[in-house]
Design an enzyme around this catalytic site. Sequence first.
Site, PDB file in Angstrom:
ATOM      1  N   LEU A  55       1.013  -1.104   0.155  1.00  0.00           N
ATOM      2  CA  LEU A  55      -0.334  -0.281  -0.245  1.00  0.00           C
ATOM      3  C   LEU A  55       0.702   1.209   0.025  1.00  0.00           C
ATOM      4  CD1 LEU A  55      -2.860  -1.323   2.319  1.00  0.00           C
ATOM      5  CD2 LEU A  55      -2.708  -0.737   0.082  1.00  0.00           C
ATOM      6  N   HIS A  81      -3.227   4.520  -2.387  1.00  0.00           N
ATOM      7  CA  HIS A  81      -4.547   2.978  -1.920  1.00  0.00           C
ATOM      8  C   HIS A  81      -5.083   4.189  -1.002  1.00  0.00           C
ATOM      9  CE1 HIS A  81      -1.559   0.124  -3.443  1.00  0.00           C
ATOM     10  NE2 HIS A  81      -2.547  -0.326  -4.702  1.00  0.00           N
ATOM     11  N   GLN A 106      -4.898 -12.307 -12.885  1.00  0.00           N
ATOM     12  CA  GLN A 106      -4.387 -10.937 -13.816  1.00  0.00           C
ATOM     13  C   GLN A 106      -2.891 -10.666 -14.455  1.00  0.00           C
ATOM     14  OE1 GLN A 106      -6.513  -8.088 -10.478  1.00  0.00           O
ATOM     15  NE2 GLN A 106      -4.769  -6.614 -10.995  1.00  0.00           N
ATOM     16  N   GLY A 123      -8.829   4.005  -9.174  1.00  0.00           N
ATOM     17  CA  GLY A 123      -8.150   4.866  -9.113  1.00  0.00           C
ATOM     18  C   GLY A 123      -8.441   4.906 -10.898  1.00  0.00           C
ATOM     19  N   SER A 157       2.681   4.373  -7.452  1.00  0.00           N
ATOM     20  CA  SER A 157       2.021   2.808  -7.698  1.00  0.00           C
ATOM     21  C   SER A 157       3.055   1.663  -6.678  1.00  0.00           C
ATOM     22  CB  SER A 157       2.643   2.403  -9.334  1.00  0.00           C
ATOM     23  OG  SER A 157       3.214   0.820  -9.975  1.00  0.00           O
TER      24      SER A 157
HETATM   25  P1  AMP Z   1      -3.743  -2.548  -6.685  1.00  0.00           P
HETATM   26  O1  AMP Z   1      -3.045  -2.608  -6.085  1.00  0.00           O
HETATM   27  O2  AMP Z   1      -1.897  -1.536  -8.173  1.00  0.00           O
HETATM   28  O3  AMP Z   1      -4.040  -2.868  -7.637  1.00  0.00           O
HETATM   29  O4  AMP Z   1      -4.164  -1.104  -7.262  1.00  0.00           O
HETATM   30  C1  AMP Z   1      -5.324  -0.465  -6.220  1.00  0.00           C
HETATM   31  C2  AMP Z   1      -6.359   0.608  -6.707  1.00  0.00           C
HETATM   32  O5  AMP Z   1      -5.224   1.387  -6.134  1.00  0.00           O
HETATM   33  C3  AMP Z   1      -6.767   0.687  -7.659  1.00  0.00           C
HETATM   34  O6  AMP Z   1      -7.996   1.250  -8.011  1.00  0.00           O
HETATM   35  C4  AMP Z   1      -5.307   1.120  -8.444  1.00  0.00           C
HETATM   36  O7  AMP Z   1      -6.044   2.737  -9.915  1.00  0.00           O
HETATM   37  C5  AMP Z   1      -5.869   2.512  -7.446  1.00  0.00           C
HETATM   38  N1  AMP Z   1      -4.014   3.024  -6.999  1.00  0.00           N
HETATM   39  C6  AMP Z   1      -3.273   2.751  -7.741  1.00  0.00           C
HETATM   40  N2  AMP Z   1      -2.132   3.737  -7.600  1.00  0.00           N
HETATM   41  C7  AMP Z   1      -3.239   4.918  -7.801  1.00  0.00           C
HETATM   42  C8  AMP Z   1      -2.182   6.114  -7.705  1.00  0.00           C
HETATM   43  N3  AMP Z   1      -1.008   6.489  -7.916  1.00  0.00           N
HETATM   44  N4  AMP Z   1      -3.657   7.004  -7.204  1.00  0.00           N
HETATM   45  C9  AMP Z   1      -4.981   7.272  -7.356  1.00  0.00           C
HETATM   46  N5  AMP Z   1      -5.492   5.037  -7.289  1.00  0.00           N
HETATM   47  C10 AMP Z   1      -4.524   4.257  -7.375  1.00  0.00           C
END
Ligand code: AMP
Length: 296
Positions: free
Chosen positions: A33, A37, A61, A147, A185
């Site tokens: 996280l 997040h 995925q 996001g 990220s």
């Molecule tokens: P993930 O853990 O990478 O699958 O991301 C979980 C959620 O967090 C997804 O909806 C992503 O789009 C969102 N997310 C990831 N990075 C960012 C960011 N830099 N800004 C906003 N939301 C994000």
Amino acid sequence: MEVIHTVEWMKQVARQVRAEGRLTGLVPTMGALHAGHISLIEAARRDASPVIVSIFVNPKQFAPSEDYTKYPRDLEADRQKLEEAGVDFLFAPSVEEMYPTGFRTSVNVEGLADRLEGKIRPGHFRGVATVVLKLLEIAAPQFAYFGRKDAQQARIILQMAADLALESEIVVCPIVREPDGLALSSRNRYLSPEERQGSTVLYRALSRARRAIEEGEREAMKIGALVRKELADEPLAAPDYVEIVDADSFEPIMRLTRSCLVLLAARFGSTRLIDNMQVEIAVSPGGGAGAVTCSL
Ligand code: AMP
């Protein structure tokens, strides 16, 4: 914060919460996280109580060639962050819990899932849509937060929710960036110091497009060329694609009108990063193009 590992118990809690007439917000994640997040959690806390965060590194995925086994996992560090963020429930199921032996179903959002990220990562969005639908069924939230960093994913989930008349409202939240513009990220931690420095080119390239659009440029080809030129100036960046697409269909467009996205993906060593900018062009009362808003 209560940590829940089983589907049955999560469903039980969701039923209980609903019986109490409370509005649940769900934030699906794969863990590792960061502040991106947390921004989704903050949005959820404004709308809903309780807030549920799921952490599940979803094998479906990842393509066979991808980083499923080495995707960062640190449940204890994540648990602390969620505690501090005021989350009520952490749902952290095992792979066997989500996909028991004999699991056969998948969800495909046709067309939208085959382009761009879906073309480079075959099966990726099928895996995403399948796990998100299952999480929505288990946690039964009124609101679910995603996001815009993953713009195509957000679009696909919105389409799935509309097509399947899902109860949950899908909320898409802005991109959180580092001070130098790099979108946060979980994969940024793989970048070497030099690649991390080089990765700022993504934001520069989108900013170049924003400048051109704000100065009145509407030809997608010309804007795309400016973005590609910027990326080409960074030796550590190997671009996968630069595309300007309609925000609804995700099909490439010739001229910018109404609502569109500038999408890009590039590799820095073995780390693949994506980013995007949303462009809204208001239609003036006379029918001509009006004010333009570029959201990075
Ligand atoms: P993930 O853990 O990478 O699958 O991301 C979980 C959620 O967090 C997804 O909806 C992503 O789009 C969102 N997310 C990831 N990075 C960012 C960011 N830099 N800004 C906003 N939301 C994000």
